[in-house]
Design an enzyme around this catalytic site. Structure first.
Site, PDB file in Angstrom:
ATOM      1  N   GLY A 132      -2.842  -2.757  -4.248  1.00  0.00           N
ATOM      2  CA  GLY A 132      -3.363  -1.678  -3.408  1.00  0.00           C
ATOM      3  C   GLY A 132      -4.079  -0.653  -4.276  1.00  0.00           C
ATOM      4  CB  ALA A 133      -5.550  -1.125  -7.658  1.00  0.00           C
ATOM      5  CE  LYS A 149     -15.075 -12.826  -5.205  1.00  0.00           C
ATOM      6  NZ  LYS A 149     -13.899 -13.401  -4.667  1.00  0.00           N
ATOM      7  CG  HIS A 173       1.283  11.256   7.673  1.00  0.00           C
ATOM      8  ND1 HIS A 173       2.447  11.320   8.402  1.00  0.00           N
ATOM      9  CD2 HIS A 173       1.657  11.072   6.372  1.00  0.00           C
ATOM     10  CE1 HIS A 173       3.482  11.176   7.586  1.00  0.00           C
ATOM     11  NE2 HIS A 173       3.035  11.035   6.350  1.00  0.00           N
ATOM     12  CE  LYS A 220       1.963   7.248   7.868  1.00  0.00           C
ATOM     13  NZ  LYS A 220       2.082   6.126   6.924  1.00  0.00           N
TER      14      LYS A 220
HETATM   15  N1  LIG Z   1       6.396   5.348   0.210  1.00  0.00           N
HETATM   16  C1  LIG Z   1       5.625   6.409  -0.040  1.00  0.00           C
HETATM   17  O1  LIG Z   1       6.045   7.373  -0.723  1.00  0.00           O
HETATM   18  C2  LIG Z   1       4.225   6.408   0.472  1.00  0.00           C
HETATM   19  C3  LIG Z   1       3.800   5.332   1.209  1.00  0.00           C
HETATM   20  N2  LIG Z   1       2.497   5.263   1.609  1.00  0.00           N
HETATM   21  C4  LIG Z   1       2.120   4.005   2.245  1.00  0.00           C
HETATM   22  O2  LIG Z   1       1.376   3.261   1.283  1.00  0.00           O
HETATM   23  C5  LIG Z   1       0.446   2.424   1.947  1.00  0.00           C
HETATM   24  C6  LIG Z   1      -0.950   2.662   1.379  1.00  0.00           C
HETATM   25  O3  LIG Z   1      -1.370   3.971   1.687  1.00  0.00           O
HETATM   26  P1  LIG Z   1      -2.805   4.499   1.220  1.00  0.00           P
HETATM   27  O4  LIG Z   1      -2.941   4.372  -0.262  1.00  0.00           O
HETATM   28  O5  LIG Z   1      -3.011   5.815   1.872  1.00  0.00           O
HETATM   29  O6  LIG Z   1      -3.751   3.397   1.937  1.00  0.00           O
HETATM   30  P2  LIG Z   1      -5.269   3.028   1.620  1.00  0.00           P
HETATM   31  O7  LIG Z   1      -5.816   2.468   2.882  1.00  0.00           O
HETATM   32  O8  LIG Z   1      -5.963   4.158   0.951  1.00  0.00           O
HETATM   33  O9  LIG Z   1      -5.142   1.830   0.548  1.00  0.00           O
HETATM   34  C7  LIG Z   1      -4.647   0.573   0.879  1.00  0.00           C
HETATM   35  C8  LIG Z   1      -4.792  -0.339  -0.330  1.00  0.00           C
HETATM   36  O10 LIG Z   1      -4.200  -1.608  -0.039  1.00  0.00           O
HETATM   37  C9  LIG Z   1      -5.177  -2.621  -0.131  1.00  0.00           C
HETATM   38  N3  LIG Z   1      -4.894  -3.610   0.903  1.00  0.00           N
HETATM   39  C10 LIG Z   1      -4.978  -3.472   2.240  1.00  0.00           C
HETATM   40  N4  LIG Z   1      -4.633  -4.611   2.858  1.00  0.00           N
HETATM   41  C11 LIG Z   1      -4.334  -5.492   1.882  1.00  0.00           C
HETATM   42  C12 LIG Z   1      -3.939  -6.859   1.865  1.00  0.00           C
HETATM   43  N5  LIG Z   1      -3.789  -7.538   2.993  1.00  0.00           N
HETATM   44  N6  LIG Z   1      -3.723  -7.451   0.668  1.00  0.00           N
HETATM   45  C13 LIG Z   1      -3.878  -6.767  -0.479  1.00  0.00           C
HETATM   46  N7  LIG Z   1      -4.273  -5.492  -0.531  1.00  0.00           N
HETATM   47  C14 LIG Z   1      -4.490  -4.860   0.636  1.00  0.00           C
HETATM   48  C15 LIG Z   1      -6.521  -1.945   0.044  1.00  0.00           C
HETATM   49  O11 LIG Z   1      -7.549  -2.725  -0.562  1.00  0.00           O
HETATM   50  P3  LIG Z   1      -9.101  -2.540  -0.057  1.00  0.00           P
HETATM   51  O12 LIG Z   1      -9.531  -1.176  -0.537  1.00  0.00           O
HETATM   52  O13 LIG Z   1      -9.818  -3.655  -0.766  1.00  0.00           O
HETATM   53  O14 LIG Z   1      -9.080  -2.669   1.437  1.00  0.00           O
HETATM   54  C16 LIG Z   1      -6.244  -0.650  -0.720  1.00  0.00           C
HETATM   55  O15 LIG Z   1      -6.306  -0.888  -2.114  1.00  0.00           O
HETATM   56  C17 LIG Z   1       0.584   2.724   3.436  1.00  0.00           C
HETATM   57  O16 LIG Z   1       1.466   1.775   4.002  1.00  0.00           O
HETATM   58  C18 LIG Z   1       1.225   4.121   3.442  1.00  0.00           C
HETATM   59  O17 LIG Z   1       1.935   4.383   4.608  1.00  0.00           O
HETATM   60  C19 LIG Z   1       1.598   6.227   1.323  1.00  0.00           C
HETATM   61  C20 LIG Z   1       1.972   7.332   0.619  1.00  0.00           C
HETATM   62  C21 LIG Z   1       3.326   7.519   0.145  1.00  0.00           C
HETATM   63  O1  LIG Z   2       0.444   7.006   4.692  1.00  0.00           O
HETATM   64  C1  LIG Z   2       0.768   8.057   4.070  1.00  0.00           C
HETATM   65  O2  LIG Z   2      -0.077   8.832   3.610  1.00  0.00           O
HETATM   66  C2  LIG Z   2       2.193   8.323   3.872  1.00  0.00           C
HETATM   67  N1  LIG Z   2       3.037   7.420   4.250  1.00  0.00           N
HETATM   68  C3  LIG Z   2       4.443   7.442   4.088  1.00  0.00           C
HETATM   69  C4  LIG Z   2       5.129   7.346   5.438  1.00  0.00           C
HETATM   70  O3  LIG Z   2       4.694   6.556   6.288  1.00  0.00           O
HETATM   71  O4  LIG Z   2       6.135   8.021   5.637  1.00  0.00           O
HETATM   72  C5  LIG Z   2       4.932   8.558   3.198  1.00  0.00           C
HETATM   73  C6  LIG Z   2       4.110   9.819   3.206  1.00  0.00           C
HETATM   74  O5  LIG Z   2       4.506  10.636   4.260  1.00  0.00           O
HETATM   75  C7  LIG Z   2       2.608   9.566   3.182  1.00  0.00           C
END
Ligand SMILES: NC(=O)C1=CN([C@@H]2O[C@H](COP(=O)(O)OP(=O)(O)OC[C@H]3O[C@@H](n4cnc5c(N)ncnc54)[C@H](OP(=O)(O)O)[C@@H]3O)[C@@H](O)[C@H]2O)C=CC1
Ligand SMILES: O=C(O)C1=N[C@H](C(=O)O)C[C@H](O)C1
Length: 240
Positions: free
Chosen positions: A14-15, A43, A151, A155
């Site tokens: 998810g980089a 890609k 949020h 999201k």
């Molecule tokens: N636990 C915690 O503390 C937190 C959890 N989250 C959670 O983290 C997740 C990511 O959030 P966020 O960074 O905002 O999301 P983004 O949409 O910004 O990023 C998602 C990333 O995952 C990649 N991705 C999406 N689908 C796939 C797949 N099927 N296979 C591989 N890679 C995939 C995307 O790639 P591409 O760009 O190529 O589409 C991108 O790199 C969410 O589920 C969010 O709720 C978020 C913040 C805090």
């Molecule tokens: O998608 C987000 O941004 C976040 N997701 C997590 C959640 O679903 O609780 C954690 C944080 O609140 C940010």
């Protein structure tokens, strides 16, 4: 299992995302951790950035050796990274929310062979808030319990993973919470747990103003999980 004196090699899944970018930025400041692979769904525009190789999820088989994977992607991305971790015998830290029951079961199955830690929220504040919510619910059995979360508008899942996790703690205390979700602007993450009784109410509020709190917590968890035996772990296990 890796040797404790080694630098821990980290794969970020998810980089290219909001969290992935925060993780890579903070990883670069750690001496005990080193990013060795960055994976996204699409890609990559550039194959190598600052010496770090980037891969599409379809190229996962080609990633170099790593000691722990950190996944912040989407629920449909979980199977592939979990499969790779099991295949290579490597721990997985995941912050991905909105997992289905089958996703949860897949994590349980993987945890029989590798360490797995899933947390809906890696901030210290929310970890403590969970304890407060359970205690309040236990003491306020007849009051209404409601959880409101806000949020950013990108999201996808609602209620948030954090809201559901806080709700589970409230239920452990005997409450039956209801949920409300708002999606607006660029709000990083806000959760309010309200207990309302006759003529008074309590609000327990957590506001995250930077994704760095989640990224820091996930990096800390990755360094810790790399030294653990196979099993399913929670953030609370790190504090024991
Ligand atoms: N636990 C915690 O503390 C937190 C959890 N989250 C959670 O983290 C997740 C990511 O959030 P966020 O960074 O905002 O999301 P983004 O949409 O910004 O990023 C998602 C990333 O995952 C990649 N991705 C999406 N689908 C796939 C797949 N099927 N296979 C591989 N890679 C995939 C995307 O790639 P591409 O760009 O190529 O589409 C991108 O790199 C969410 O589920 C969010 O709720 C978020 C913040 C805090
Ligand atoms: O998608 C987000 O941004 C976040 N997701 C997590 C959640 O679903 O609780 C954690 C944080 O609140 C940010």
């Amino acid at each position: 299992m890796k040797q404790s004196s080694d630098v821990t090699r980290v794969l970020i899944h998810g980089a290219s995302g909001r969290m992935g970018q925060a993780l890579l930025r903070l990883l670069a400041t750690r001496e005990d951790l080193r990013a060795v692979a960055a994976v996204s769904r699409s890609k990559p525009a550039q194959r190598v950035v600052d010496g770090l190789p980037y891969f599409a999820v379809t190229e996962l088989h080609g990633v170099p050796t790593f000691d722990v994977a950190i996944d912040f992607s989407l629920p449909d991305g979980l199977d592939a990274i979990l499969g790779l971790c099991v295949e290579r015998g490597v721990p997985l830290v995941s912050g991905t929310t909105g997992l289905s029951e089958s996703g949860e079961r897949a994590l349980d199955a993987a945890a029989t062979t590798v360490p797995v830690l899933l947390a809906a929220n890696f901030s210290l504040g929310v970890t403590v808030l969970g304890d407060l919510v359970e205690r309040a619910a236990r003491l306020l059995q007849t009051w209404d319990c409601d959880i409101v979360e806000s949020h950013h508008k990108h999201k996808l899942d609602a209620p948030s993973g954090t809201a559901l996790a806080l709700g589970a703690r409230a239920e452990q205390g005997g409450a039956q919470p209801s949920y409300a979700s708002l999606r607006a602007g660029d709000i990083v993450g806000e959760h309010t747990v309200q207990f309302a009784g006759p003529g008074e109410r309590i609000e327990l509020v957590h506001r995250a103003t930077s994704r760095d709190v989640f990224a820091r917590g996930a990096l800390h968890a990755a360094a810790w999980l790399a030294g653990q035996a196979p099993g399913r772990y929670q953030l609370r296990d790190m504090l024991r």
